[in-house]
Design an enzyme around this catalytic site. Structure first.
Site, PDB file in Angstrom:
ATOM      1  CG  HIS A 275      70.007  80.777 164.624  1.00 43.87           C
ATOM      2  ND1 HIS A 275      70.228  81.956 163.955  1.00 43.87           N
ATOM      3  CD2 HIS A 275      69.296  81.111 165.720  1.00 43.87           C
ATOM      4  CE1 HIS A 275      69.692  82.945 164.632  1.00 43.87           C
ATOM      5  NE2 HIS A 275      69.121  82.459 165.706  1.00 43.87           N
TER       6      HIS A 275
ATOM      7  NE  ARG B 284      67.036  92.565 146.761  1.00 43.59           N
ATOM      8  CZ  ARG B 284      67.622  91.409 146.457  1.00 43.59           C
ATOM      9  NH1 ARG B 284      68.630  90.970 147.204  1.00 43.59           N
ATOM     10  NH2 ARG B 284      67.218  90.705 145.420  1.00 43.59           N
TER      11      ARG B 284
ATOM     12  NE  ARG C 208      66.667  98.419 145.408  1.00 44.29           N
ATOM     13  CZ  ARG C 208      65.942  97.302 145.344  1.00 44.29           C
ATOM     14  NH1 ARG C 208      65.449  96.886 144.191  1.00 44.29           N
ATOM     15  NH2 ARG C 208      65.715  96.590 146.430  1.00 44.29           N
TER      16      ARG C 208
ATOM     17  CD  GLU D 223      61.914  99.405 140.538  1.00 48.11           C
ATOM     18  OE1 GLU D 223      61.852  98.252 140.994  1.00 48.11           O
ATOM     19  OE2 GLU D 223      62.461 100.344 141.147  1.00 48.11           O
TER      20      GLU D 223
ATOM     21  CG  ASN E  42      61.313  90.660 141.357  1.00 47.47           C
ATOM     22  OD1 ASN E  42      61.749  90.081 140.371  1.00 47.47           O
ATOM     23  ND2 ASN E  42      61.801  90.452 142.552  1.00 47.47           N
ATOM     24  CG  ASP E  43      58.192  96.491 142.096  1.00 45.45           C
ATOM     25  OD1 ASP E  43      57.188  95.912 142.548  1.00 45.45           O
ATOM     26  OD2 ASP E  43      58.991  97.109 142.813  1.00 45.45           O
TER      27      ASP E  43
ATOM     28  NE  ARG F   5      57.019  92.412 143.432  1.00 49.79           N
ATOM     29  CZ  ARG F   5      58.103  92.330 144.199  1.00 49.79           C
ATOM     30  NH1 ARG F   5      58.586  91.158 144.526  1.00 49.79           N
ATOM     31  NH2 ARG F   5      58.693  93.418 144.650  1.00 49.79           N
TER      32      ARG F   5
ATOM     33  CB  CYS G 252      69.071  93.612 139.259  1.00 45.31           C
ATOM     34  SG  CYS G 252      67.830  94.901 139.514  1.00 45.31           S
TER      35      CYS G 252
END
Length: 553
Positions: free
Chosen positions: A189, A296, A332, A430, A453-454, A464, A501
């Site tokens: 933390h 997300r 999303r 994607e 990314n995908d 990945r 994105c």
């Protein structure tokens, strides 16, 4: 003579100043026999209530300074002081051994922290430090002391064995240039708070916590992960130069707040932020994002032990819509599966989860889950400018089926007299399939958002998550860039907008290329919004559009 100590950086930046070695007051606890057992238990509970009040004060202070997500540790500490196992252990030691509350608290602290420290789970191991922290606070209250604060007259570099979150949040930010600890972890933390407070910080630094360094001049280099004690003239000059550069950059970025993300030749690009939950909103507003390009929503599911209800989701989406005050928020829909699993979904184990039952495929095979989420999103749309996008699309048929379900949801809400607003509907591009038929998909939706990314993973046939394939993974691969360009062109032919994105959206090496491609929106982590805006505002697209496209594509 200059000495250099290496550590692990938890926040970049340069700090120059004197070292203040912070030594925690070790609570000296003596075991003593007591006559009034019940009175001693009452004394313990009074101290515990004092500790809870102090923690509430710290929570409120942290809330204003570092946001809800980072203040949450003090709520956790309050809950730990209500934990039945912890309380029963202390009471039991007082009763059975007829000893003072201080001894019972210290013994329980040692037992519980040792138990947590021995666990396999990283998160649970972190709780060992929390048990010690709350116990120290109760011990201080039993002695009638307030928990020690770190006080200095001039701004200093705090050096300590470790710092508890309660100590970190009590730092007077004007008086602390940096902190360096011998122990601690990147996910503690304290480290998270340090990043939020933007204080250069190192952990795991093998420093002597004594007079050999206390009061000495030092430089913390968070970029390289080291601290120079009594730096020589050359090092000092170099670091002062870097510090001046950083200050100049920060001031420059602050001048971009409130400015539009528009190029020198008037091409407007929306700079949006990606978030995982409503607790990230403070960072979005602080960094002046023009909207949220990716909420997300799966984190609502991942943080729950069972399917989140319509009402629970509605409250979260409503908070985000209201907070963003008319700026576009793109939610999303559920993207569970592959690397993001929630046990209660009871998904069968798959040989290749990245290509399995995930995202929109779960929504279309379990429409009751999908409809619950859509109802919550549409109801929240009455409170702001919400848009929705669907992940892992591969065909026109999928989009048309989604639109049918959406119409069912709207009809149900109308019948129930529940208000909802106009919602833009878009899809994630994607999968290679979606990119290749983007000309057909563009006729069905209001916008595209490219999940790089995908898309990269599927295009290059490289997992990945597999570190052994890092040398083969090329996010700038011509195939990836061509597919992005093709998708943008197909979107514009049908007069819809197209954004990015995924991680590439924040890759500043490609920003000018994306501008040349005509990308309409870049959605990135909140901290990247202003650096991105700076590049956009300094670029003249028309001058080098052809050259850029030819070089990369």
């Amino acid at each position: 003579m200059m000495k250099t100590y290496k550590g692990k950086s938890v926040f970049n930046g340069i700090a120059i100043g004197k070292i203040c070695v912070y030594k925690k007051d070790e609570q000296q606890v003596k075991r003593s026999k007591i006559m009034d057992v019940e009175g001693e238990i009452q004394r313990f509970h009074k101290a515990r209530e004092t500790a809870i009040e102090q923690l509430q004060g710290l929570y409120e202070k942290a809330l204003t300074e570092v946001g809800e997500a980072n203040a949450a540790i003090f709520e956790i500490h309050q809950m730990m002081l209500e934990d039945e196992d912890y309380l029963e252990s202390i009471e039991n030691i007082i009763r059975t051994q007829e000893v003072n509350a201080e001894y019972a608290v210290a013994a329980t602290s040692d037992n519980f922290s040792a138990m947590f420290a021995a666990m396999d789970d990283d998160y649970m191991r972190e709780r060992a430090a929390d048990v010690k922290d709350i116990s120290e606070r109760v011990l201080a209250a039993l002695k009638g002391e307030d928990k020690s604060k770190i006080l200095t007259e001039e701004p200093v570099i705090i050096v300590a064995d470790d710092l508890a979150p309660s100590q970190t949040v009590q730092l007077d930010k004007d008086k602390v240039l940096s902190f360096v600890t011998v122990h601690g972890s990147v996910n503690s933390h304290t480290a998270i708070l340090a990043r939020t407070m933007s204080i250069p910080a190192l952990i795991g630094t093998d420093l002597p916590l004594d007079d050999t360094i206390d009061g000495k001049m030092a430089v913390v280099d968070g970029n390289q992960g080291c601290i120079y004690v009594e730096p020589d003239e050359e090092t000092m000059k170099l670091m002062e130069g870097k510090l001046a550069e950083e200050k100049e950059k920060r001031e420059l970025l602050l001048t971009l707040k409130g400015k539009e993300s528009v190029t020198l030749d008037n091409q407007k690009v929306l700079t949006y932020a990606n978030i995982g939950n409503s607790r990230d909103l403070a960072m979005v507003l602080q960094n002046d994002a023009e909207g949220i390009g990716l909420f997300r929503s799966e984190f609502i599911y991942l943080e729950s032990d069972t399917y989140p209800t319509e009402e629970e989701q509605f409250k979260i989406y409503k908070t985000v819509a209201e907070t963003m005050a008319g700026k576009r928020v793109i939610i999303r829909t559920l993207d569970i599966g592959a690397d993001k699993q929630a046990d209660y979904f009871q998904l069968a184990k798959e040989e290749n989860p990245a290509m399995g039952l995930r995202a929109i495929r779960i929504c279309l095979t379990r429409p009751e889950i999908f409809k619950t989420q859509l109802r919550a999103i549409f109801r929240a749309s009455a409170y702001g400018r919400l848009a929705v996008m669907y992940p892992m699309i591969t065909s026109v048929a999928e989009v048309r089926r989604i639109k049918e379900i959406v119409e069912e949801v709207k009809r149900e809400l109308q019948q129930e007299n529940l208000a909802f607003g106009e919602i833009e509907q878009g899809i994630m591009i994607e999968t290679p399939a979606a990119a290749i038929i983007s000309d057909l998909l563009a006729k069905e939706v209001d916008f595209f958002s490219i999940g790089t990314n995908d898309l990269t993973q599927y295009l290059l046939a490289i997992d990945r998550q597999n570190e052994e394939l890092d040398s083969f993974y090329d996010a700038h691969h011509t195939a990836v860039l061509r597919m992005i360009y093709q998708t943008v062109q197909n979107a514009h032919k049908e007069n819809i907008w197209c954004g990015i994105c995924g991680e590439l959206g924040g890759d500043t090496e490609l920003t000018r290329l994306f501008l040349a491609m005509g990308v309409d929106e870049l959605s990135v982590s909140p901290g990247k919004v202003l650096p991105l805006r700076k590049i956009i505002r300094e670029t003249r697209v028309e001058e080098d559009r052809e050259k850029l496209l030819q070089t990369f594509l």
